[in-house]
Design a protein around this motif. Structure first.
Motif, PDB file in Angstrom:
ATOM      1  N   ALA A 131       0.828  -1.212   0.000  1.00 34.87           N
ATOM      2  CA  ALA A 131       0.000   0.000   0.000  1.00 34.87           C
ATOM      3  C   ALA A 131       0.862   1.261   0.000  1.00 34.87           C
ATOM      4  CB  ALA A 131      -0.935  -0.002   1.209  1.00 34.87           C
ATOM      5  N   PHE A 132       1.863   1.279   0.860  1.00 36.22           N
ATOM      6  CA  PHE A 132       2.717   2.463   0.948  1.00 36.22           C
ATOM      7  C   PHE A 132       3.605   2.567  -0.291  1.00 36.22           C
ATOM      8  CE2 PHE A 132       5.268   5.584   3.404  1.00 36.22           C
ATOM      9  CZ  PHE A 132       4.207   6.277   3.954  1.00 36.22           C
ATOM     10  N   GLY A 133       4.048   1.428  -0.792  1.00 35.20           N
ATOM     11  CA  GLY A 133       4.855   1.434  -2.007  1.00 35.20           C
ATOM     12  C   GLY A 133       4.073   1.986  -3.185  1.00 35.20           C
ATOM     13  N   PHE A 134       2.829   1.554  -3.316  1.00 33.80           N
ATOM     14  CA  PHE A 134       1.985   2.061  -4.401  1.00 33.80           C
ATOM     15  C   PHE A 134       1.727   3.551  -4.219  1.00 33.80           C
ATOM     16  CE2 PHE A 134      -2.087   3.126  -6.325  1.00 33.80           C
ATOM     17  CZ  PHE A 134      -1.910   2.648  -7.621  1.00 33.80           C
ATOM     18  N   ALA A 135       1.491   3.962  -2.984  1.00 36.00           N
ATOM     19  CA  ALA A 135       1.235   5.384  -2.707  1.00 36.00           C
ATOM     20  C   ALA A 135       2.419   6.236  -3.157  1.00 36.00           C
ATOM     21  CB  ALA A 135       0.959   5.584  -1.218  1.00 36.00           C
ATOM     22  N   VAL A 159      -2.802   8.787   3.353  1.00 33.48           N
ATOM     23  CA  VAL A 159      -3.752   8.403   4.407  1.00 33.48           C
ATOM     24  C   VAL A 159      -4.253   6.992   4.146  1.00 33.48           C
ATOM     25  CG1 VAL A 159      -6.044   8.850   5.367  1.00 33.48           C
ATOM     26  CG2 VAL A 159      -4.458  10.746   4.998  1.00 33.48           C
ATOM     27  N   TRP A 160      -4.590   6.724   2.880  1.00 32.21           N
ATOM     28  CA  TRP A 160      -5.048   5.381   2.525  1.00 32.21           C
ATOM     29  C   TRP A 160      -3.981   4.334   2.843  1.00 32.21           C
ATOM     30  CZ3 TRP A 160      -2.865   2.209  -1.314  1.00 32.21           C
ATOM     31  CH2 TRP A 160      -3.557   1.020  -1.559  1.00 32.21           C
ATOM     32  N   GLY A 161      -2.732   4.591   2.460  1.00 35.94           N
ATOM     33  CA  GLY A 161      -1.656   3.644   2.725  1.00 35.94           C
ATOM     34  C   GLY A 161      -1.455   3.390   4.210  1.00 35.94           C
ATOM     35  N   LEU A 162      -1.514   4.463   5.003  1.00 31.48           N
ATOM     36  CA  LEU A 162      -1.353   4.334   6.453  1.00 31.48           C
ATOM     37  C   LEU A 162      -2.495   3.511   7.055  1.00 31.48           C
ATOM     38  CD1 LEU A 162      -0.227   7.972   7.344  1.00 31.48           C
ATOM     39  CD2 LEU A 162       1.150   5.900   7.576  1.00 31.48           C
ATOM     40  N   LEU A 163      -3.720   3.757   6.599  1.00 34.87           N
ATOM     41  CA  LEU A 163      -4.872   3.040   7.143  1.00 34.87           C
ATOM     42  C   LEU A 163      -4.837   1.559   6.780  1.00 34.87           C
ATOM     43  CD1 LEU A 163      -7.741   5.641   6.552  1.00 34.87           C
ATOM     44  CD2 LEU A 163      -6.673   5.008   8.721  1.00 34.87           C
ATOM     45  N   VAL A 164      -4.373   1.246   5.581  1.00 37.66           N
ATOM     46  CA  VAL A 164      -4.236  -0.154   5.191  1.00 37.66           C
ATOM     47  C   VAL A 164      -3.254  -0.860   6.122  1.00 37.66           C
ATOM     48  CG1 VAL A 164      -3.357  -1.732   3.420  1.00 37.66           C
ATOM     49  CG2 VAL A 164      -4.872   0.147   2.771  1.00 37.66           C
ATOM     50  N   GLY A 165      -2.110  -0.228   6.376  1.00 38.51           N
ATOM     51  CA  GLY A 165      -1.117  -0.829   7.259  1.00 38.51           C
ATOM     52  C   GLY A 165      -1.626  -0.984   8.680  1.00 38.51           C
ATOM     53  N   ILE A 166      -2.224   0.070   9.212  1.00 42.00           N
ATOM     54  CA  ILE A 166      -2.724   0.041  10.584  1.00 42.00           C
ATOM     55  C   ILE A 166      -3.841  -0.980  10.744  1.00 42.00           C
ATOM     56  CG2 ILE A 166      -3.949   1.411  12.334  1.00 42.00           C
ATOM     57  CD1 ILE A 166      -2.402   3.852  11.286  1.00 42.00           C
ATOM     58  N   SER A 167      -4.626  -1.173   9.690  1.00 38.57           N
ATOM     59  CA  SER A 167      -5.742  -2.134   9.766  1.00 38.57           C
ATOM     60  C   SER A 167      -5.251  -3.531  10.119  1.00 38.57           C
ATOM     61  CB  SER A 167      -6.496  -2.171   8.433  1.00 38.57           C
ATOM     62  OG  SER A 167      -5.746  -2.847   7.425  1.00 38.57           O
ATOM     63  N   ARG A 168      -4.037  -3.847   9.724  1.00 36.00           N
ATOM     64  CA  ARG A 168      -3.501  -5.181   9.987  1.00 36.00           C
ATOM     65  C   ARG A 168      -3.242  -5.416  11.468  1.00 36.00           C
ATOM     66  NH1 ARG A 168      -4.917  -8.435   6.604  1.00 36.00           N
ATOM     67  NH2 ARG A 168      -3.053  -9.723   6.658  1.00 36.00           N
ATOM     68  N   ILE A 169      -3.029  -4.334  12.210  1.00 37.98           N
ATOM     69  CA  ILE A 169      -2.881  -4.451  13.659  1.00 37.98           C
ATOM     70  C   ILE A 169      -4.245  -4.683  14.299  1.00 37.98           C
ATOM     71  CG2 ILE A 169      -2.077  -3.307  15.770  1.00 37.98           C
ATOM     72  CD1 ILE A 169      -0.266  -1.573  13.992  1.00 37.98           C
ATOM     73  N   PHE A 170      -5.234  -3.932  13.833  1.00 41.10           N
ATOM     74  CA  PHE A 170      -6.570  -4.023  14.420  1.00 41.10           C
ATOM     75  C   PHE A 170      -7.253  -5.365  14.150  1.00 41.10           C
ATOM     76  CE2 PHE A 170      -6.166   0.647  14.498  1.00 41.10           C
ATOM     77  CZ  PHE A 170      -6.608   0.894  15.792  1.00 41.10           C
ATOM     78  N   LEU A 176       2.870  -4.101  15.443  1.00 36.79           N
ATOM     79  CA  LEU A 176       3.172  -2.739  15.023  1.00 36.79           C
ATOM     80  C   LEU A 176       4.505  -2.701  14.280  1.00 36.79           C
ATOM     81  CD1 LEU A 176       2.767   0.336  14.991  1.00 36.79           C
ATOM     82  CD2 LEU A 176       3.786   0.409  17.291  1.00 36.79           C
ATOM     83  N   GLY A 177       5.500  -3.421  14.784  1.00 43.50           N
ATOM     84  CA  GLY A 177       6.813  -3.449  14.148  1.00 43.50           C
ATOM     85  C   GLY A 177       6.755  -3.996  12.735  1.00 43.50           C
ATOM     86  N   ASP A 178       5.925  -5.020  12.514  1.00 47.15           N
ATOM     87  CA  ASP A 178       5.760  -5.573  11.165  1.00 47.15           C
ATOM     88  C   ASP A 178       5.273  -4.501  10.197  1.00 47.15           C
ATOM     89  OD1 ASP A 178       6.309  -8.010  12.385  1.00 47.15           O
ATOM     90  OD2 ASP A 178       4.199  -8.613  12.478  1.00 47.15           O
ATOM     91  N   VAL A 179       4.332  -3.698  10.675  1.00 48.24           N
ATOM     92  CA  VAL A 179       3.712  -2.666   9.837  1.00 48.24           C
ATOM     93  C   VAL A 179       4.701  -1.529   9.559  1.00 48.24           C
ATOM     94  CG1 VAL A 179       1.884  -0.918   9.743  1.00 48.24           C
ATOM     95  CG2 VAL A 179       1.387  -3.228  10.583  1.00 48.24           C
ATOM     96  N   LEU A 180       5.411  -1.090  10.602  1.00 46.50           N
ATOM     97  CA  LEU A 180       6.369   0.008  10.423  1.00 46.50           C
ATOM     98  C   LEU A 180       7.483  -0.379   9.452  1.00 46.50           C
ATOM     99  CD1 LEU A 180       6.692   1.371  14.086  1.00 46.50           C
ATOM    100  CD2 LEU A 180       5.341   2.308  12.192  1.00 46.50           C
ATOM    101  N   VAL A 181       7.985  -1.594   9.590  1.00 45.45           N
ATOM    102  CA  VAL A 181       9.016  -2.062   8.662  1.00 45.45           C
ATOM    103  C   VAL A 181       8.431  -2.175   7.253  1.00 45.45           C
ATOM    104  CG1 VAL A 181      10.532  -3.989   8.049  1.00 45.45           C
ATOM    105  CG2 VAL A 181      10.364  -3.248  10.425  1.00 45.45           C
ATOM    106  N   GLY A 182       7.181  -2.621   7.165  1.00 47.08           N
ATOM    107  CA  GLY A 182       6.510  -2.701   5.875  1.00 47.08           C
ATOM    108  C   GLY A 182       6.408  -1.337   5.212  1.00 47.08           C
ATOM    109  N   PHE A 183       6.068  -0.313   5.993  1.00 44.12           N
ATOM    110  CA  PHE A 183       6.013   1.051   5.450  1.00 44.12           C
ATOM    111  C   PHE A 183       7.382   1.458   4.886  1.00 44.12           C
ATOM    112  CE2 PHE A 183       2.396   2.355   8.516  1.00 44.12           C
ATOM    113  CZ  PHE A 183       1.443   1.986   7.572  1.00 44.12           C
ATOM    114  N   PHE A 184       8.425   1.178   5.647  1.00 43.07           N
ATOM    115  CA  PHE A 184       9.772   1.568   5.215  1.00 43.07           C
ATOM    116  C   PHE A 184      10.189   0.825   3.950  1.00 43.07           C
ATOM    117  CE2 PHE A 184      14.352   0.672   5.177  1.00 43.07           C
ATOM    118  CZ  PHE A 184      14.829   1.971   5.024  1.00 43.07           C
TER     119      PHE A 184
END
Length: 206
Positions: A131-135, A159-170, A176-184
């Protein structure tokens, strides 16, 4: 044997410390839920919905950039998502870090799970990286059109990319670490690939 134990002990202590912080932060975020928000996070977590967004953006590339530039930019976005996704498959097997939903500590401490457990390993989050890569890559792609600044798209796609990543925690699928590394990872691959695409467009004088 004692010297070897002492040598690796600080590393293990650091990992245990970081892992505990990640577990605590993940549980704190995951604990904020309701039936309504569960439905919202499931929408953002659903890959099939992504394809609609991807399709709309790709069509706009052809409208705004012309077909020659658009082909290069579209291919760069596709390549970014593929690389992020496939590299995630490698790291998940290499690091073998359990998803929260498979982690007995997380389950015992009240992890809220909205979806099925899925595969065992989850480092890093491919959802977040894709998601973040596409963004990032799509935004850089639109910069090949100098007639618009795309500020609104800039805000909405991030915002869309961040929400997609955060959704995986919820939904209980990632720490959280998986998502942050994924963003990077998503940002890194997108930056590299979009820069190469921009260089190709300039070299071809499109």
């Amino acid at each position: 044997a004692q010297e070897r134990t002492l040598a690796i002990s600080p590393k293990m202590m650091l990992w245990d410390f970081l892992n505990h912080i990640d577990q605590t932060a993940t549980l704190a975020i995951n604990s904020i839920h309701s039936p309504a928000t569960d439905s919202v996070w499931q929408v953002f977590s659903n890959r099939q919905i992504w394809f609609v967004l991807y399709g709309v953006v790709l069509v706009f590339f052809f409208i705004r950039l012309g077909w020659k530039k658009a082909i290069i930019v579209v291919l760069s976005c596709i390549l970014t998502v593929v690389v992020c996704d496939q590299f995630a498959n490698f790291t998940k097997e290499f690091f073998a870090r359990l998803r929260p939903c498979w982690d007995s500590y997380m389950v015992r401490h009240g992890l809220h799970m909205v979806e099925g457990k899925g595969n065992l390993y989850g480092f890093y989050s491919a959802h977040a990286a894709n998601a973040f890569g596409f963004a990032v890559c799509s935004l850089h792609g639109f910069k090949n059109d100098s007639s618009h600044d795309y500020k609104l798209y800039n805000i909405l796609i991030y915002v869309w990319g961040l929400l997609v990543g955060i959704s995986r925690i919820f939904v209980g699928k990632h720490f959280l670490g998986d998502v942050l590394v994924g963003f990077f990872i998503g940002w890194l691959f997108a930056w590299i690939i979009s820069r190469l695409a921009r260089m190709l467009i300039q070299r071809l004088r499109l």
